[in-house]
Design a protein around this motif. Sequence first.
Motif, PDB file in Angstrom:
ATOM      1  N   LEU A   1       4.887  23.251  39.046  1.00  0.00           N
ATOM      2  CA  LEU A   1       4.888  21.791  39.193  1.00  0.00           C
ATOM      3  C   LEU A   1       5.205  21.086  37.887  1.00  0.00           C
ATOM      4  O   LEU A   1       5.667  19.950  37.891  1.00  0.00           O
ATOM      5  CB  LEU A   1       3.535  21.323  39.720  1.00  0.00           C
ATOM      6  CG  LEU A   1       3.173  21.808  41.123  1.00  0.00           C
ATOM      7  CD1 LEU A   1       1.774  21.351  41.486  1.00  0.00           C
ATOM      8  CD2 LEU A   1       4.176  21.315  42.145  1.00  0.00           C
ATOM      9  N   ARG A   2       4.947  21.751  36.778  1.00  0.00           N
ATOM     10  CA  ARG A   2       5.206  21.161  35.471  1.00  0.00           C
ATOM     11  C   ARG A   2       6.717  21.139  35.229  1.00  0.00           C
ATOM     12  O   ARG A   2       7.405  22.130  35.434  1.00  0.00           O
ATOM     13  CB  ARG A   2       4.507  22.002  34.406  1.00  0.00           C
ATOM     14  CG  ARG A   2       4.473  21.378  33.067  1.00  0.00           C
ATOM     15  CD  ARG A   2       3.692  22.230  32.109  1.00  0.00           C
ATOM     16  NE  ARG A   2       4.107  23.624  32.252  1.00  0.00           N
ATOM     17  CZ  ARG A   2       3.327  24.654  32.009  1.00  0.00           C
ATOM     18  NH1 ARG A   2       2.097  24.460  31.639  1.00  0.00           N
ATOM     19  NH2 ARG A   2       3.765  25.894  32.148  1.00  0.00           N
ATOM     20  N   ARG A   3       7.211  20.028  34.783  1.00  0.00           N
ATOM     21  CA  ARG A   3       8.645  19.911  34.510  1.00  0.00           C
ATOM     22  C   ARG A   3       8.949  20.512  33.147  1.00  0.00           C
ATOM     23  O   ARG A   3       8.260  20.241  32.176  1.00  0.00           O
ATOM     24  CB  ARG A   3       9.081  18.463  34.531  1.00  0.00           C
ATOM     25  CG  ARG A   3       9.057  17.873  35.897  1.00  0.00           C
ATOM     26  CD  ARG A   3       9.676  16.514  35.875  1.00  0.00           C
ATOM     27  NE  ARG A   3       9.674  16.007  37.241  1.00  0.00           N
ATOM     28  CZ  ARG A   3      10.491  15.080  37.643  1.00  0.00           C
ATOM     29  NH1 ARG A   3      11.355  14.553  36.823  1.00  0.00           N
ATOM     30  NH2 ARG A   3      10.443  14.658  38.886  1.00  0.00           N
ATOM     31  N   SER A   4      10.006  21.290  33.097  1.00  0.00           N
ATOM     32  CA  SER A   4      10.362  21.913  31.830  1.00  0.00           C
ATOM     33  C   SER A   4      11.295  21.038  30.996  1.00  0.00           C
ATOM     34  O   SER A   4      11.402  21.220  29.802  1.00  0.00           O
ATOM     35  CB  SER A   4      11.025  23.267  32.088  1.00  0.00           C
ATOM     36  OG  SER A   4      12.203  23.076  32.826  1.00  0.00           O
ATOM     37  N   GLY A   5      11.967  20.121  31.599  1.00  0.00           N
ATOM     38  CA  GLY A   5      12.904  19.281  30.856  1.00  0.00           C
ATOM     39  C   GLY A   5      12.744  17.823  31.231  1.00  0.00           C
ATOM     40  O   GLY A   5      11.869  17.445  31.993  1.00  0.00           O
ATOM     41  N   LEU A   6      13.607  17.036  30.683  1.00  0.00           N
ATOM     42  CA  LEU A   6      13.586  15.608  30.973  1.00  0.00           C
ATOM     43  C   LEU A   6      14.366  15.310  32.243  1.00  0.00           C
ATOM     44  O   LEU A   6      15.362  15.966  32.532  1.00  0.00           O
ATOM     45  CB  LEU A   6      14.230  14.847  29.808  1.00  0.00           C
ATOM     46  CG  LEU A   6      13.509  14.929  28.473  1.00  0.00           C
ATOM     47  CD1 LEU A   6      14.387  14.331  27.382  1.00  0.00           C
ATOM     48  CD2 LEU A   6      12.207  14.196  28.546  1.00  0.00           C
ATOM     49  N   SER A   7      13.924  14.303  32.991  1.00  0.00           N
ATOM     50  CA  SER A   7      14.681  13.905  34.175  1.00  0.00           C
ATOM     51  C   SER A   7      15.696  12.826  33.831  1.00  0.00           C
ATOM     52  O   SER A   7      16.781  12.774  34.401  1.00  0.00           O
ATOM     53  CB  SER A   7      13.741  13.416  35.273  1.00  0.00           C
ATOM     54  OG  SER A   7      13.008  12.304  34.809  1.00  0.00           O
TER      55      SER A   7
ATOM     56  N   ARG B   1      33.033  28.289  25.518  1.00  0.00           N
ATOM     57  CA  ARG B   1      32.002  27.798  26.435  1.00  0.00           C
ATOM     58  C   ARG B   1      30.948  27.056  25.636  1.00  0.00           C
ATOM     59  O   ARG B   1      30.673  27.398  24.492  1.00  0.00           O
ATOM     60  CB  ARG B   1      31.373  28.966  27.186  1.00  0.00           C
ATOM     61  CG  ARG B   1      30.479  28.535  28.320  1.00  0.00           C
ATOM     62  CD  ARG B   1      30.013  29.711  29.113  1.00  0.00           C
ATOM     63  NE  ARG B   1      29.088  30.491  28.303  1.00  0.00           N
ATOM     64  CZ  ARG B   1      28.513  31.603  28.703  1.00  0.00           C
ATOM     65  NH1 ARG B   1      28.776  32.071  29.884  1.00  0.00           N
ATOM     66  NH2 ARG B   1      27.684  32.253  27.921  1.00  0.00           N
ATOM     67  N   ALA B   2      30.322  26.055  26.254  1.00  0.00           N
ATOM     68  CA  ALA B   2      29.258  25.298  25.607  1.00  0.00           C
ATOM     69  C   ALA B   2      28.106  25.139  26.586  1.00  0.00           C
ATOM     70  O   ALA B   2      28.307  24.961  27.780  1.00  0.00           O
ATOM     71  CB  ALA B   2      29.765  23.929  25.159  1.00  0.00           C
ATOM     72  N   GLY B   3      26.900  25.218  26.073  1.00  0.00           N
ATOM     73  CA  GLY B   3      25.695  25.007  26.873  1.00  0.00           C
ATOM     74  C   GLY B   3      24.769  24.057  26.157  1.00  0.00           C
ATOM     75  O   GLY B   3      24.503  24.201  24.957  1.00  0.00           O
ATOM     76  N   VAL B   4      24.256  23.052  26.871  1.00  0.00           N
ATOM     77  CA  VAL B   4      23.419  22.025  26.262  1.00  0.00           C
ATOM     78  C   VAL B   4      22.210  21.809  27.149  1.00  0.00           C
ATOM     79  O   VAL B   4      22.307  21.833  28.380  1.00  0.00           O
ATOM     80  CB  VAL B   4      24.206  20.694  26.108  1.00  0.00           C
ATOM     81  CG1 VAL B   4      23.315  19.596  25.590  1.00  0.00           C
ATOM     82  CG2 VAL B   4      25.389  20.887  25.198  1.00  0.00           C
ATOM     83  N   ARG B   5      21.053  21.580  26.524  1.00  0.00           N
ATOM     84  CA  ARG B   5      19.836  21.302  27.284  1.00  0.00           C
ATOM     85  C   ARG B   5      19.004  20.287  26.515  1.00  0.00           C
ATOM     86  O   ARG B   5      18.756  20.449  25.327  1.00  0.00           O
ATOM     87  CB  ARG B   5      19.040  22.581  27.484  1.00  0.00           C
ATOM     88  CG  ARG B   5      17.776  22.384  28.261  1.00  0.00           C
ATOM     89  CD  ARG B   5      17.398  23.665  28.953  1.00  0.00           C
ATOM     90  NE  ARG B   5      16.083  23.610  29.530  1.00  0.00           N
ATOM     91  CZ  ARG B   5      15.822  23.159  30.735  1.00  0.00           C
ATOM     92  NH1 ARG B   5      16.798  22.729  31.488  1.00  0.00           N
ATOM     93  NH2 ARG B   5      14.601  23.152  31.196  1.00  0.00           N
ATOM     94  N   LEU B   6      18.582  19.232  27.206  1.00  0.00           N
ATOM     95  CA  LEU B   6      17.663  18.260  26.626  1.00  0.00           C
ATOM     96  C   LEU B   6      16.248  18.797  26.787  1.00  0.00           C
ATOM     97  O   LEU B   6      15.853  19.218  27.868  1.00  0.00           O
ATOM     98  CB  LEU B   6      17.783  16.909  27.324  1.00  0.00           C
ATOM     99  CG  LEU B   6      18.986  16.075  26.926  1.00  0.00           C
ATOM    100  CD1 LEU B   6      19.125  14.893  27.862  1.00  0.00           C
ATOM    101  CD2 LEU B   6      18.848  15.602  25.503  1.00  0.00           C
ATOM    102  N   VAL B   7      15.497  18.773  25.709  1.00  0.00           N
ATOM    103  CA  VAL B   7      14.145  19.333  25.709  1.00  0.00           C
ATOM    104  C   VAL B   7      13.155  18.216  25.419  1.00  0.00           C
ATOM    105  O   VAL B   7      13.373  17.393  24.523  1.00  0.00           O
ATOM    106  CB  VAL B   7      14.018  20.442  24.638  1.00  0.00           C
ATOM    107  CG1 VAL B   7      12.643  21.062  24.675  1.00  0.00           C
ATOM    108  CG2 VAL B   7      15.089  21.489  24.841  1.00  0.00           C
TER     109      VAL B   7
END
Length: 154
Positions: free
Chosen positions: A91-97, A134-140
Amino acid sequence: MRRTVVNRVVLGVVGAVLLAAGVLVLAGGLDLYRRLGVHPPQWWPLTSPDQPVVSARSRGRWVASSWWWPTVIGGLTALVAGMAWWLVAQLRRSGLSSIAVPTPGVSGLRLRVGARALEEALENGTAVLPDVERAGVRLVRAPGHPRLRGAVRL
């Protein structure tokens, strides 16, 4: 492997096992084995509606042991605690919505942008650069302000 893939595989396996056990219990409880002339697996204890899951002899053998009830209660408690921990982790969100982006030229106005849309825009903008494979991005999520994690394969 991402956490969602592992969770789906584990949920699928656990669900299939529980569904199979439930079908076997239902068939024994409704006396379908006798009515349909089907033979249940040899190891399965429930073959008729009158039959208990654990025989009286087995119940008497284990209940007489002093370690039985503490072990059963401790095991079930650990199982429930583990399941509750897993549920809370899901249930805990790992990233930003979404993220608030300030708009240049207009003071006080902030634009809300979906986090996944911003991640995709940054990935696509980086991927079109020369020598980028290739590029990968994640907002934390970070205390006070979001952070950006990225990986670029050249």
